[in-house]
Design a protein around this motif. Structure first.
Motif, short mmCIF file in Angstrom:
data_model
loop_
_atom_site.label_atom_id
_atom_site.label_comp_id
_atom_site.label_asym_id
_atom_site.label_seq_id
_atom_site.Cartn_x
_atom_site.Cartn_y
_atom_site.Cartn_z
N LYS A 192 0.81 -1.22 0.00
CA LYS A 192 0.00 0.00 0.00
C LYS A 192 0.84 1.27 0.00
N ARG A 193 1.99 1.21 0.66
CA ARG A 193 2.80 2.41 0.83
C ARG A 193 3.87 2.50 -0.26
N PHE A 194 4.38 3.70 -0.45
CA PHE A 194 5.42 3.91 -1.46
C PHE A 194 6.64 3.03 -1.17
N LEU A 195 7.03 2.93 0.10
CA LEU A 195 8.16 2.08 0.48
C LEU A 195 7.90 0.62 0.11
N LEU A 255 2.35 8.48 -6.48
CA LEU A 255 3.79 8.25 -6.36
C LEU A 255 4.25 7.10 -7.25
N VAL A 256 3.37 6.13 -7.46
CA VAL A 256 3.71 5.01 -8.34
C VAL A 256 3.92 5.52 -9.76
N GLY A 278 13.27 7.47 -15.83
CA GLY A 278 12.06 7.09 -15.10
C GLY A 278 12.35 5.99 -14.09
N ARG A 279 11.35 5.67 -13.28
CA ARG A 279 11.39 4.51 -12.38
C ARG A 279 12.50 4.57 -11.33
N LEU A 280 12.82 5.76 -10.86
CA LEU A 280 13.88 5.86 -9.85
C LEU A 280 13.47 5.25 -8.51
N GLY A 281 12.17 5.11 -8.27
CA GLY A 281 11.72 4.39 -7.08
C GLY A 281 12.13 2.92 -7.14
#
Length: 321
Positions: A192-195, A255-256, A278-281
């Motif tokens: 659920k969370r960004f982490l 954030l996704v 892109g996609r640095l997360g």
């Protein structure tokens, strides 16, 4: 000064020992026997006439829906656009040996690390460039739609964004198949969370580290070499941005799209956006999972089953400065 030399020598010897151990493992893996063929349904369909349809359906029943009339398949067999697509695939993949060799290496790694792994049936086909479904991985079958791997500048891809076509190259086939397997192995309740999402994506990439080590890091994440260098050089400010804005535990779905999903660049809403890949997360999640693996020494499948919070806390992740 002497103690510094001792510490340096120890670090070097540990590094060399680790490399030697990795080499020994890879040597063992190279001896693992896997036996499979690649069934070219695309070629069979290209060379078929309407009278061959019953045999195709018998040989590949999983490719023919009962809800689609035979007349539709006959029309596809004789369709000029379909034949043009198949001709381009046939030209690019007249020899499948290189890709088969890479799939063989992936299967060797899977069989080495998972004793229950069964080598699947591998079938190539076309899917009208439905690039969101380039590969399908099940327990028994892998489907590879080759019209999605004709090279980023292929004329069939003119209306597809460049950041997507960049990874529609033959070299990406084994990368996409490996990711399909990774998704099957990962068990993670919390997303659920960004982490959580960062670490889930990090697990996918760490799986590739283990299962396809013959691929470069920038290939694993779908970057160019320069894009990976940018991410590495800016790891500290990226992490600071996430922490200072309290994004890690945010459940904001945007954030996704900003940092996880395929995109031409990441969206910090800063001047540097256009410079960033892109996609640095995904990249940061990968570094967290790698830090956890190095610190704990846990095996791959235990890591894939560990929840994000535990991975994050125990990783003691610190970005490169």
């Amino acid at each position: 000064m002497s103690s510094l030399r001792i510490m340096l020598a120890l670090a070097i010897s540990l590094f060399c020992w680790s490399c030697d151990e990795d080499s020994k493992i890879e040597e063992e893996i190279s001896k693992v026997n896997v036996n499979f063929g690649v069934e070219r349904f695309d070629s069979a369909f290209q060379n078929a006439s309407p009278k061959d349809l019953p045999k195709l359906k018998m040989d590949y029943p999983f490719l023919f829906s009962k809800h689609i009339a035979d007349s539709i398949w006959v029309k596809r067999i004789t369709d000029s656009l379909q034949n043009e697509l198949l001709a381009e695939v046939s030209k690019e993949y007249s020899n499948f040996a290189k890709t088969k060799a890479e799939l063989n290496q992936l299967f060797q790694h899977l069989k080495f690390y998972d004793k229950t792994f069964a080598v699947p049936r591998v079938v190539t086909l076309t899917n009208d460039v439905a690039y969101r479904d380039k590969t399908i991985v099940t327990d028994t079958i892998i489907l590879i739609a080759l019209d999605n791997y004709l090279g980023q500048d292929h004329r069939f891809y003119q209306n597809i964004p460049k950041y997507i076509t960049a990874n529609m190259e033959p070299k990406n086939i084994v990368l996409d198949v490996a990711e399909g397997y990774a998704k099957k192995y990962i068990s993670q309740i919390q997303r659920k969370r960004f982490l959580d999402e960062m670490i889930y994506q990090g697990k996918l990439l760490y799986f590739k580290d283990v299962m396809i080590p013959f691929k470069t890091d920038f290939e694993k994440i779908g970057y160019t070499a320069d894009q990976l260098k940018w991410a590495e050089a800016n790891e500290d400010p990226i992490w600071s941005y996430f922490v200072e804005r309290e994004l890690l535990y945010s459940t904001d779905g945007k954030l996704v799209n900003r940092f996880i999903a395929d995109a031409p660049f990441s969206k910090f809403y800063l001047e540097l956006d256009n410079e960033s890949p892109g996609r640095l997360g995904q990249y940061i999640g990968w570094q967290i999972v790698k830090a956890y693996a190095e610190r704990t020494g846990e095996d791959l499948f235990k890591i894939l089953a560990t929840e994000p919070e535990e991975i994050f806390i125990k990783s003691k992740f610190k970005p490169k400065k």
